[in-house]
Design an enzyme around this catalytic site. Structure first.
Site, PDB file in Angstrom:
ATOM      1  N   ASP A 111       0.901  -1.154   0.018  1.00  0.00           N
ATOM      2  CA  ASP A 111      -0.079  -0.076  -0.084  1.00  0.00           C
ATOM      3  C   ASP A 111       0.801   1.244  -0.043  1.00  0.00           C
ATOM      4  O   ASP A 111       2.213   1.018   0.019  1.00  0.00           O
ATOM      5  CB  ASP A 111      -0.988  -0.215   1.252  1.00  0.00           C
ATOM      6  CG  ASP A 111      -2.154   0.831   1.018  1.00  0.00           C
ATOM      7  OD1 ASP A 111      -3.250   0.401   1.390  1.00  0.00           O
ATOM      8  OD2 ASP A 111      -2.123   1.777  -0.085  1.00  0.00           O
TER       9      ASP A 111
HETATM   10  C1  GLC Z   1      -4.499   4.288  -0.290  1.00  0.00           C
HETATM   11  C2  GLC Z   1      -5.276   3.050  -0.119  1.00  0.00           C
HETATM   12  C3  GLC Z   1      -5.321   2.087  -1.146  1.00  0.00           C
HETATM   13  C4  GLC Z   1      -4.927   2.707  -2.340  1.00  0.00           C
HETATM   14  C5  GLC Z   1      -3.455   3.246  -2.530  1.00  0.00           C
HETATM   15  C6  GLC Z   1      -3.333   4.016  -3.638  1.00  0.00           C
HETATM   16  O1  GLC Z   1      -3.849   4.626   0.826  1.00  0.00           O
HETATM   17  O2  GLC Z   1      -5.159   2.495   1.005  1.00  0.00           O
HETATM   18  O3  GLC Z   1      -6.440   1.380  -1.010  1.00  0.00           O
HETATM   19  O4  GLC Z   1      -5.168   1.957  -3.302  1.00  0.00           O
HETATM   20  O5  GLC Z   1      -3.266   4.104  -1.424  1.00  0.00           O
HETATM   21  O6  GLC Z   1      -3.795   5.119  -3.861  1.00  0.00           O
END
Ligand code: GLC
Length: 729
Positions: free
Chosen positions: A273
């Site tokens: 993430d």
């Molecule tokens: C965000 C979210 C995730 C998302 C990622 C990219 O913090 O937790 O669901 O896909 O970052 O934007």
């Protein structure tokens, strides 16, 4: 070489890997927020921005594998051209957080889950994939498949609610819809079931908080939707930010390798993430960035998102012997296989066609699908005296509340590149459907969280002059989604005050609730004679609500999350385990039994609540008295439309395992079926419980089916429930 648990790389990939330098390998394992083209409305803190020129230089140097959250064909072509200038010319892959629409915004995923309709979800995902890929995106960070039982958590909006079966069915439907039958096609969108695993159980429903649970609970409740998504062919997954039992998932090899690659045999890419590998330092697990990068790659994170840790530290870690080159090569192999599966080596400009962008963006097909999903997501929870549906003409209607003529709060969270100016608000939708639009009065009455000076007085006057009030209240878009956990899941006080004043006028009130989670309803909102749960419905909000209010379309949705009596009950779910002192249904507050001093162990509207404009009766439930081990359980029931209108029944089947080696849910859904009947008609509905649906996870983590007696209930909503039982041999 084996790319994952079972996918073998092509000779082209192996030859490429053999030629790559360590720095080029680290580059393929690094992904960044797109700074070359416009970025959708996403919720991410800015971390180490580079600027477009520096990013293009990085791409030409082979130091970037993927860009995310940009959209638009022109910018993508520019970035891809830069990638093809690199030494090995490995194409970029473009990803984005497209959860419920790219440019045309659909209802939030939790709303769509209320349709209880995997086929609809599959078609909706396919429509979204066509518009998304036409905007130069190959890969979506969706579906979010975190089972969520704590409505204080804002991200419940992104998923399919509290029930395991519904989450599994929609996870696979959404993966199939996004990806389509052939990943090399220009309109195939790679899917990413996220966030692996257990994120929905954060402590106190608080965003990013730690998660603690038994492995049995994890495997029985939170893992199955991922298994379903992987079985549907998902090409990637995303690791959760969260600390799981003391080891953050980004550094948790038992989860990311033993469970994900071993038990679940997932062979796709695992992306971290956003900045989550660097956050291992804040978790107190890594001493510094190099340590964090080492822990992440050894745990099983293939791609590092946004932090740049792999770009900066992976080569030195390998040269120092702290990370085996095999671990790096395995991650690179998975990423290159993903790009090959998408057809990018054969056509790096796949999905980068300006003609498709013009044709598919905001097309009639995608907007019609958005409206269909919206009408099938609206849950009718109360309709005293058949107040609804309302006649299209001849009634003075007062549309009161901050969401009556509001477009800024139609889309809800994670609405990516949606253009809220294109949204159709309630007032516009209602006027468009009324025979005499001049008889609609609109008064905001209050702000979303603040009172409006003179607002209540004006709204009360409008209510007094009307035959029916439509009260458009609830959560603003910024109260839902990531980073928006709430300690009180109620309608904001200013709106509650408005509702109380409006109810006092005596004009009948239809509540049009706007929300990204289940709410704890109180006072005049809870007691209104009619109540529709309308979620965040996206661009087609107005027309969809009008369709339902005036009866052009019958409400057919059911709650995917339970509306509690009070916030203090959270986390709560309908399939909670019994206790040693369960309170009897007839006396939920019985002394010495399981309840709070100030609330029963019940929901105001439990999972599955909802009704239509007609009524059904069930009879003649048939199930064999005994079922052979491993056999399907065939159940059938007679369903009759005893109302005055044609309607669609959702017939649902729950079971309870009476005696087992572990305590079992008091009841849990194992099948559901929809059937449409004209007034007075009846039919027999067949439901089937797969044998493995009765299994439980033992203390040592194995799925096991145990013989014994099972209770079962079949219901079609609104008190139609009938009971039965069977013995599993
Ligand atoms: C965000 C979210 C995730 C998302 C990622 C990219 O913090 O937790 O669901 O896909 O970052 O934007």
């Amino acid at each position: 070489m084996v790319g994952g648990a079972g996918r073998v790389a092509s000779p082209r990939i192996e030859a490429l890997i053999a030629r790559m330098t360590l720095a080029e390998k680290a580059g393929q394992l690094s992904c960044f927020n797109d700074e070359i083209r416009p970025v959708g409305a996403v919720f991410n803190p800015v971390v180490s921005p580079r600027g477009a020129e520096a990013m293009l230089a990085d791409i030409r140097a082979g130091r970037v594998g993927m860009l995310f959250n940009g959209y638009g064909v022109a910018g993508a072509r520019r970035a891809q051209a830069a990638a093809l200038e690199s030494r090995l010319g490995i194409p970029l892959v473009f990803a984005a957080d497209v959860l419920h629409g790219c440019r045309t915004i659909f209802p939030i995923p939790l709303a769509e889950a209320a349709a209880f309709d995997p086929d609809l979800s599959r078609r909706a995902a396919r429509a979204v994939a066509r518009e998304t890929t036409a905007n130069g995106i190959h890969w979506t960070f969706a579906p979010m498949v975190d089972v969520a039982r704590d409505q204080r958590w804002g991200r419940v909006a992104e998923g399919a609610g509290e029930d395991v079966l519904l989450n599994c069915l929609l996870a696979s439907a959404r993966v199939e819809g996004f990806q389509g039958p052939d990943l090399t096609k220009p309109d195939a969108l790679l899917a990413t079931p996220k966030h692996f695993v257990g994120y929905g159980a954060v402590r106190g429903g608080m965003e990013y908080a730690a998660v603690d649970m038994s492995m049995a609970a994890l495997r029985e409740t939170f893992v199955p939707p991922f298994a379903a998504a992987f079985a549907a062919g998902a090409g990637a997954t995303m690791a959760s930010f969260t600390d799981f039992n003391g080891v953050p998932v980004s550094a948790n090899r038992p989860l990311l390798t033993n469970l994900l690659r071993g038990d679940l045999r997932f062979d796709g890419v695992c992306v971290s993430d956003y900045d989550a590998d660097r956050e291992l330092i804040a978790h107190g697990i890594a001493a510094d960035e190099a340590d964090a990068a080492r822990l992440a790659i050894l745990a099983g994170i293939d791609m590092s998102m946004q932090s740049g840790l792999y770009q900066r530290h992976l080569s030195a870690l390998v040269e120092a012997g702290q990370v085996p080159i095999a671990a790096v090569d395995q991650a690179v192999r998975r990423v290159l296989i993903l790009k090959e599966r998408l057809g990018l080596f054969d056509d790096p400009y796949r999905s980068l066609d300006p003609r498709a962008e013009r044709r598919e963006t905001g097309s009639k097909a995608v907007r019609d699908m958005a409206r269909t999903v919206a009408t099938r997501s609206i849950v009718l929870l109360r309709n005293d005296g058949d107040l609804l549906p309302i006649a299209r003409r001849g009634k003075k209607l007062a549309l009161i509340g901050p969401f009556g003529a509001d477009r800024a709060n139609l889309n809800g969270p994670w609405c990516f590149a949606g253009d809220s100016a294109r949204g159709i608000d309630l007032a516009t939708g209602l006027r468009g459907a009324m025979g005499d639009p001049a008889s609609l009065i609109v008064e905001a009455g209050s702000g979303i969280t603040e009172p409006l000076p003179g607002g209540i007085e004006r709204a009360v006057a409008a209510a007094r002059a009307a035959d029916i009030v439509l009260l458009a209240i609830g959560e603003g878009a910024d109260m839902s989604g990531e980073g928006n956990s709430r300690v009180e899941i109620t309608v904001p006080a200013a709106q509650q005050a408005l509702a109380e004043a409006i109810a006092a006028t005596g004009t009948p009130v239809v509540v049009l609730l706007r929300h990204g989670r289940a709410l704890a309803l109180t006072g005049a909102v809870r007691d209104a004679p009619a109540l529709l749960a309308t979620w965040f419905l996206g661009e087609q909000t107005g027309p969809a609500v009008a369709d339902i209010l005036f009866g052009a379309v019958e409400p057919t949705a059911r709650l995917p999350v339970s509306f509690p009596l009070a916030t203090g009950q959270q986390p709560w779910s309908y399939d909670r385990r019994s206790t040693g002192r369960p309170a009897p249904d007839a006396e939920p507050m019985a002394a010495g039994r399981s309840h709070w001093r100030d609330a029963a162990d019940r929901a105001l509207y439990p999972f599955g609540s909802g009704m239509g404009y007609t009524r059904f009766a069930l009879s003649d439930l048939q199930v064999p008295a005994t079922i052979a081990a491993g056999a399907i359980v065939p159940v059938s029931v007679r369903v009759r439309n005893v109302g005055t209108r044609r309607g669609e029944a959702l017939v649902r089947l729950d079971v309870h395992d009476r005696v087992a080696s572990r305590t079992r849910p008091a009841r849990q859904m194992k099948a559901f079926q929809r059937v449409t009947l004209a007034a007075g008609d009846e039919t027999r509905v067949e439901l089937r419980i797969a044998a493995d649906a009765l299994a439980l996870v033992t203390g040592d983590g194995r799925w096991q089916i145990e013989p014994g007696m099972f209770d079962l209930w079949v219901d079609a909503g609104a008190g139609t429930e009938i009971a039965g039982a069977f013995r599993l041999e």
